[in-house]
Scaffold this motif. Structure first.
Motif, PDB file in Angstrom:
ATOM      1  N   GLY B 291    -100.053  77.200  54.012  1.00 12.22           N
ATOM      2  CA  GLY B 291    -100.532  76.226  53.039  1.00 12.22           C
ATOM      3  C   GLY B 291     -99.514  75.114  52.842  1.00 12.22           C
ATOM      4  N   GLY B 292     -98.242  75.501  52.819  1.00  8.50           N
ATOM      5  CA  GLY B 292     -97.167  74.517  52.672  1.00  8.50           C
ATOM      6  C   GLY B 292     -97.176  73.513  53.813  1.00  8.50           C
ATOM      7  N   LEU B 334     -98.734  69.544  43.289  1.00  3.76           N
ATOM      8  CA  LEU B 334     -99.924  69.916  44.062  1.00  3.76           C
ATOM      9  C   LEU B 334     -99.929  71.422  44.317  1.00  3.76           C
ATOM     10  N   CYS B 335     -98.795  71.947  44.769  1.00  2.78           N
ATOM     11  CA  CYS B 335     -98.714  73.376  45.096  1.00  2.78           C
ATOM     12  C   CYS B 335     -98.699  74.234  43.830  1.00  2.78           C
ATOM     13  N   SER B 371     -95.279  84.100  41.490  1.00  8.01           N
ATOM     14  CA  SER B 371     -96.095  83.468  42.526  1.00  8.01           C
ATOM     15  C   SER B 371     -96.314  81.987  42.242  1.00  8.01           C
ATOM     16  N   ILE B 372     -96.373  81.612  40.958  1.00  8.78           N
ATOM     17  CA  ILE B 372     -96.475  80.175  40.669  1.00  8.78           C
ATOM     18  C   ILE B 372     -95.177  79.476  41.079  1.00  8.78           C
ATOM     19  N   ILE B 377     -92.121  76.162  44.872  1.00  6.52           N
ATOM     20  CA  ILE B 377     -90.990  76.019  45.792  1.00  6.52           C
ATOM     21  C   ILE B 377     -91.481  75.677  47.201  1.00  6.52           C
ATOM     22  N   VAL B 378     -92.606  76.299  47.592  1.00  8.56           N
ATOM     23  CA  VAL B 378     -93.209  75.952  48.891  1.00  8.56           C
ATOM     24  C   VAL B 378     -93.499  74.450  48.926  1.00  8.56           C
TER      25      VAL B 378
END
Ligand SMILES: Nc1ncnc2c1ncn2[C@@H]1O[C@H](COP(=O)(O)OP(=O)(O)O)[C@@H](O)[C@H]1O
Ligand SMILES: [Mg+2]
Lengths: 225, 402
Positions: B291-292, B334-335, B371-372, B377-378
């Protein structure tokens, strides 16, 4: 206030060097209203980019307010653009999703200014260009002439020493173009140094100095008072 | 000021391209949802397992009869007997509960209703070892066992099988294999675990069962309840020692019985759940990274599309750092938004899954936060390249860009 010595600018296109400026000696004093004219591709925008600190010359020296700027760092140039120079473009270049007010405020944010104070200055500038009733409108809700006036307010908001306008009337009909010119003339009458690029004679004739450029060189420099 | 400008322009740009932003963060959403659901399912499964083990109360070893072998040749079954149970009971060095048992299937009749049922011969110890508790009436005593009383304790669902109510059965007689037994107690509902459904079964004293129903002293099992903190290996060694002596097994010969440590299975199951969760979380983590890459791709497109805007911002005095920051913030937001949506979806999935399996709903807060943060970070990491590209753009060239 502006003085250049033998400014040269070339671009490397493949193995070839394309010269946009071939040695410009120019000096502009505070309070002048200068028009730069010349055929397309003659180097007008390149010259404006260099004296507007958006670009550096390949050769030669450029002094702005007595300071040699031709070899400053990116951050220092950004600061000069923010504080000393206001740009007006042919295609207005407003942020499409932002209101007129927030477009005008953008340079103050990059200056790191206090919100309240800059807000009142921005409103004052919009009033100066006659748009105090359009502050919340986005560019798509404004006519071309109004958009260019927002751009002028934005150029003025950090109280720069010079305004550069690259064909500011190029995208406007002659009447709204003249309105914009009148606004610029008013600013000049109040002491603002203005440099515009144009290829319309009737626009250039309203300034007090016309510099004609051809093939990267100054061809004519007329001071008509 | 600049910070706020960056946030505003990042949010503006995400909103302006809402559909594209959503599609871009889809992989992040799915990845986060998977991580959250799997971690939650793992946690809930372990919690359910803990509850199951807690019901046992004490740790529970089971001894079963095996094959008697001599020189590798099987020479018939070698049963566990009541004598083996008594021998174990005589051991004093361990604080254990010896619970011999036997089970037979018999027809049970109450008034005009019949059922086929499992009849368990229980010593009094079997109830605490299994963690069974009484709801109505009482359990039988050791004295009643020795007297081979025809008393029976029944599971909570027996009454409805016999088309009556538990209260109604108490102190009444039922016919087990034709003989009359008095119902002295009804157990609390235990719920079925695995292949067992103790609520449907009957429990009579072990000696009553061996003498009146089975007609043999051969047992089905001997359960040994040990305290949770007991040294299981030592206990097992003692059991082995006693039973080998009882069964007269010489040195070098194999045991003719098996000892099962149920909690060991629970540990194994827990381990398997954890490994499974880790595996899926790893796969989901990879999907986050993928996804990143998607986010990076879209950010690169966005930088190209917005070349003129970047040129303008620089003309108005934005330094390369400010531009860098703006695009980093955009990728990170966004992520992070994708991560937040993913957490919601994952929690929903977990909720559905847990209620479907009748598990307790357990979601560690650290997993949500983690996870958020991870997806943010991704975004930050995969935003670096596009953001640097934007920061490095030449303002004069960018302003000419059409
Ligand atoms: N980034 C660039 N790379 C190569 N050539 C360029 C670049 N920018 C401008 N030029 C060339 O420099 C010359 C001057 O361009 P410009 O200053 O835009 O002229 P004007 O504004 O007078 O039309 C032109 O020949 C143009 O093609
Ligand atoms: Mg041009």
């Amino acid at each position: 206030m502006i003085s250049t010595e033998n400014l040269e600018k070339h671009y490397e296109v493949g193995p070839e060097k394309v010269f946009a400026l071939k040695g410009i000696d120019l000096s502009i004093k505070k309070g002048e209203f200068v028009s730069i004219m010349g055929p397309s591709g003659s180097g007008k925008t390149t010259l404006m980019n260099i004296i507007g600190c958006l670009d550096s010359p390949s050769k030669g020296d450029y002094f702005l307010n007595g300071k040699l700027v031709s070899d400053l760092s990116d951050d220092e140039l950004a600061k000069i653009r923010n504080q000393e120079i206001g740009f007006i473009f042919q295609s207005f270049n407003l942020l499409a999703r932002n209101s007129a007010l927030s477009n005008v405020l953008l340079p103050t944010k990059y200056a790191g200014l206090d919100g309240k104070k800059s807000l009142s200055i921005a409103k004052e500038m919009l009033e100066l260009v006659g748009l105090s009733d359009r502050t919340d409108h986005t560019p798509s809700e404004l006519s071309g002439g109004q958009q260019q006036r927002v751009a002028i307010a934005r150029a003025l908001v950090n109280r720069p020493s010079i305004i550069f306008a690259d064909e500011p009337t190029g995208n406007l009909d002659s009447k709204t173009g003249q309105d914009v010119m009148n606004l610029l003339k008013d600013l000049n009458n109040n002491g603002q140094t203005i440099i515009i690029i144009t290829h319309e004679d009737n626009i250039a004739n309203q300034s007090n100095r016309i510099i004609k450029i051809k093939d990267g060189l100054i061809e004519e420099d007329n001071k008509n008072v | 000021m600049i910070l706020r400008e960056s946030f505003e322009s990042a949010l503006n740009s995400i909103k302006a391209n809402a559909l594209r932003s959503f599609l871009t963060s889809l992989a992040i959403i799915i990845g986060t949802a998977a991580v959250i659901a799997v971690i939650g399912i793992g946690t809930s499964a372990n919690k359910a397992l803990d509850a199951e083990i807690d019901e046992f109360g004490v740790r529970n070893l089971s001894i079963f009869a095996g094959q008697k072998r001599r020189g590798g040749v099987s020479s018939g079954a070698s049963p566990l007997t009541l004598k083996d149970a008594y021998a174990l009971e005589r051991v004093t060095e361990h604080d254990w509960l010896v619970a011999p048992g036997i089970q037979r299937g018999r027809q049970v009749q109450f008034e005009n209703n019949n059922m086929q049922a499992s009849i368990n011969g229980y010593s009094v110890n079997n109830f605490p070892v299994r963690g069974f508790n009484i709801e109505y009436g009482r359990l039988f005593t050791e004295k009643e066992n020795l007297a081979r009383k025809k008393y029976v304790v029944i599971g909570s669902k027996v009454a409805s099988e016999l088309k009556t109510f538990s209260r109604n059965l108490l102190n009444k007689d039922v016919l087990i294999g034709g003989a009359s037994y008095k119902v002295i107690g009804i157990l609390k509902e235990e719920g079925s675990s695995g292949w067992q459904s103790p609520d449907d079964e009957f429990y009579i004293p072990i000696l009553t069962a061996t003498s009146r129903i089975a007609g043999t002293e051969d047992l089905g099992w001997i359960n040994v309840g040990i305290p949770n903190d007991a040294n299981v290996d030592l206990v097992m060694m003692s059991i082995e020692e006693v039973l080998r002596r009882q069964h007269d097994i010489g040195p070098g010969e194999d045991n003719d019985f098996r000892i099962n440590d149920w909690s060991q299975y629970a540990d194994l199951r827990r381990q398997a759940t954890n490994i499974f969760a880790l595996l899926i979380a790893g796969i989901a983590g990879i999907s986050l990274v993928v996804g990143g890459i998607g986010v990076m791709n879209i950010m690169l497109v966005s930088v190209t599309e917005r070349t003129r805007e970047i040129g303008l911002r620089k003309a108005l005095g934005a330094t390369p750092k400010i531009i860098l920051f703006q695009f980093l913030v955009e990728a990170t937001i966004l992520c992070a938004i994708g991560g937040i949506i993913g957490v919601f979806i994952g929690t929903l999935l977990l909720y559905v899954f847990a209620s479907f399996n009748d598990w307790p709903f357990a979601m560690p807060f650290s997993a949500i936060l983690g996870s958020i943060t991870f997806s943010a970070i991704v975004g930050l990491i995969f935003g670096i390249w596009p953001a640097r590209r934007a920061a490095k753009l030449d303002p004069a060239v960018s302003l000419r860009y059409e």
